[in-house]
Design an enzyme around this catalytic site. Structure first.
Site, PDB file in Angstrom:
ATOM      1  N   ARG A  32     -22.917  22.258 -22.722  1.00  0.00           N
ATOM      2  CA  ARG A  32     -21.526  22.155 -23.170  1.00  0.00           C
ATOM      3  C   ARG A  32     -20.616  22.582 -22.041  1.00  0.00           C
ATOM      4  O   ARG A  32     -20.716  23.693 -21.532  1.00  0.00           O
ATOM      5  CB  ARG A  32     -21.296  23.044 -24.396  1.00  0.00           C
ATOM      6  CG  ARG A  32     -19.881  22.922 -24.945  1.00  0.00           C
ATOM      7  CD  ARG A  32     -19.743  23.588 -26.305  1.00  0.00           C
ATOM      8  NE  ARG A  32     -19.815  25.031 -26.214  1.00  0.00           N
ATOM      9  CZ  ARG A  32     -19.807  25.857 -27.253  1.00  0.00           C
ATOM     10  NH1 ARG A  32     -19.764  25.368 -28.471  1.00  0.00           N
ATOM     11  NH2 ARG A  32     -19.873  27.153 -27.080  1.00  0.00           N
ATOM     12  N   SER A  40     -21.788  18.263 -35.535  1.00  0.00           N
ATOM     13  CA  SER A  40     -21.374  19.533 -36.126  1.00  0.00           C
ATOM     14  C   SER A  40     -20.689  19.289 -37.460  1.00  0.00           C
ATOM     15  O   SER A  40     -19.856  18.393 -37.577  1.00  0.00           O
ATOM     16  CB  SER A  40     -20.389  20.264 -35.204  1.00  0.00           C
ATOM     17  OG  SER A  40     -21.001  20.605 -33.992  1.00  0.00           O
ATOM     18  N   LYS A  97     -16.125  30.322 -30.618  1.00  0.00           N
ATOM     19  CA  LYS A  97     -15.214  29.296 -31.110  1.00  0.00           C
ATOM     20  C   LYS A  97     -14.154  29.994 -31.962  1.00  0.00           C
ATOM     21  O   LYS A  97     -14.414  30.437 -33.078  1.00  0.00           O
ATOM     22  CB  LYS A  97     -15.950  28.250 -31.943  1.00  0.00           C
ATOM     23  CG  LYS A  97     -16.895  27.396 -31.119  1.00  0.00           C
ATOM     24  CD  LYS A  97     -17.120  26.055 -31.783  1.00  0.00           C
ATOM     25  CE  LYS A  97     -16.920  24.915 -30.811  1.00  0.00           C
ATOM     26  NZ  LYS A  97     -16.955  23.598 -31.456  1.00  0.00           N
TER      27      LYS A  97
END
Lengths: 210, 210
Positions: A39, A108, A137
């Site tokens: 990521r 997700s 997050k």
């Protein structure tokens, strides 16, 4: 393809500099990580591409699948094993069409509705979270163990829990029907990624769906 | 494919809000823009994708090609007419391979060496710049008219000049061998994009390669 989702590592270049990533990923794999998702945010496509190639050199050597977060073009460019997308990325059905059936597509989801839609759109597995509140997050609303159970009951594909998962809270998830857990800071933020992965593997005994 | 590079519009969401972009692009096309490149930074893949679809609705209605900046995945997802990449994006040879031969591939180059490499890697046209200093790309070193001539002499593909090009300085580029000019703020930053495009078209008379 038969994937082992047991311990799913998601990288984060804010926690680990890109030049150290291949070594950290390798240590994590030696410690027990079974799948790696690269990521990258806030870097050029070229840097993402080159980082993916360097990390892939490690994952291939250890026969561990490499998935790319968000960027379908990077996944295609390096011939990654798959793509993982969130609700702010390309629509899953579009990603599936371009990616083809030979690659893994993860999506997700934080609700039963998102989970069902993702499976209908072609997701091979779901990343469900954040299970617990997390700093990685900022905007993630926690799904909780009960939310996880509801999603598990609603879909048939493998489920990987993510978000706030640490050694000490894994026992809370026993019987929730997860196929694996995904971690970011619990491995890449640690001084000993190999030891951290080993400890997580031990803590996972009896927690996952068998 | 036969492309008309005469007046090449590059969008910029910092100069024009995304929701106004389709209307601004349409006015620019009516004013004479012959090709549109959608450039988005700092937005999610989903927003980029949805913006591209909305702008494409306009470009298709006017039979003007739409190119996507940097993001090969967005170009594939919306089936754009092509992709434009810079030196910090995917390598041109990789982009060409994934994009296939049926789509247009443009590459930004600022030197003879970059220009030759881009053509060797499969570029259909080159974006050369910044011709003059510009505020849109902070780090751009100006190529100048002489640099443009050198690149023109080195490669055979169409060349689009970009960077700091305004109505008043276009006459300086007469005879430099450009096939078109690309503008950002000279159109999307203007109150009357249609009128701005019309004036640029007039100022281009006699400037481009025939």
């Amino acid at each position: 393809m038969n994937f082992d989702y047991t311990l799913y590592l998601v990288t984060d270049s804010t926690l680990c500099p890109r030049e150290e990533l291949p070594a950290v990923v390798e240590q994590a794999i030696v410690g027990g990580v079974t799948v790696v998702q690269l990521r990258e945010k806030d870097c050029s496509s070229r840097v993402f591409y080159e980082t993916a190639r360097r990390v892939q050199e490690v994952t291939r050597r250890h026969s561990v699948p490499l998935l790319i977060n968000d960027r379908l073009d990077i996944a295609l460019a390096v011939d990654a094993d798959g793509l993982h997308i969130g609700q702010s990325d390309l629509p899953a059905a579009v990603a599936r069409r371009i990616l083809g059936d030979g690659k893994l597509l993860g999506v997700s989801a934080g609700t039963v509705e998102e989970a069902r839609q993702a499976v209908a759109d072609g997701a091979d597995y779901l990343g469900i979270g954040a299970i617990f509140p997390t700093d990685t997050k900022e905007d993630a609303d926690a799904v909780g163990v009960e939310g996880l159970r509801q999603i598990r009951a609603a879909v048939d594909v493998p489920i990987v829990g993510i978000g706030g998962l640490k050694e000490h809270n894994l026992p809370l998830l026993q019987g929730a029907g997860m196929d694996g857990i995904a971690v970011v800071s619990a491995i890449v933020g640690q001084q000993d990624p190999r030891g951290a992965a080993q400890q997580l593997c031990r803590a996972l005994e009896g927690v996952l769906r068998t």
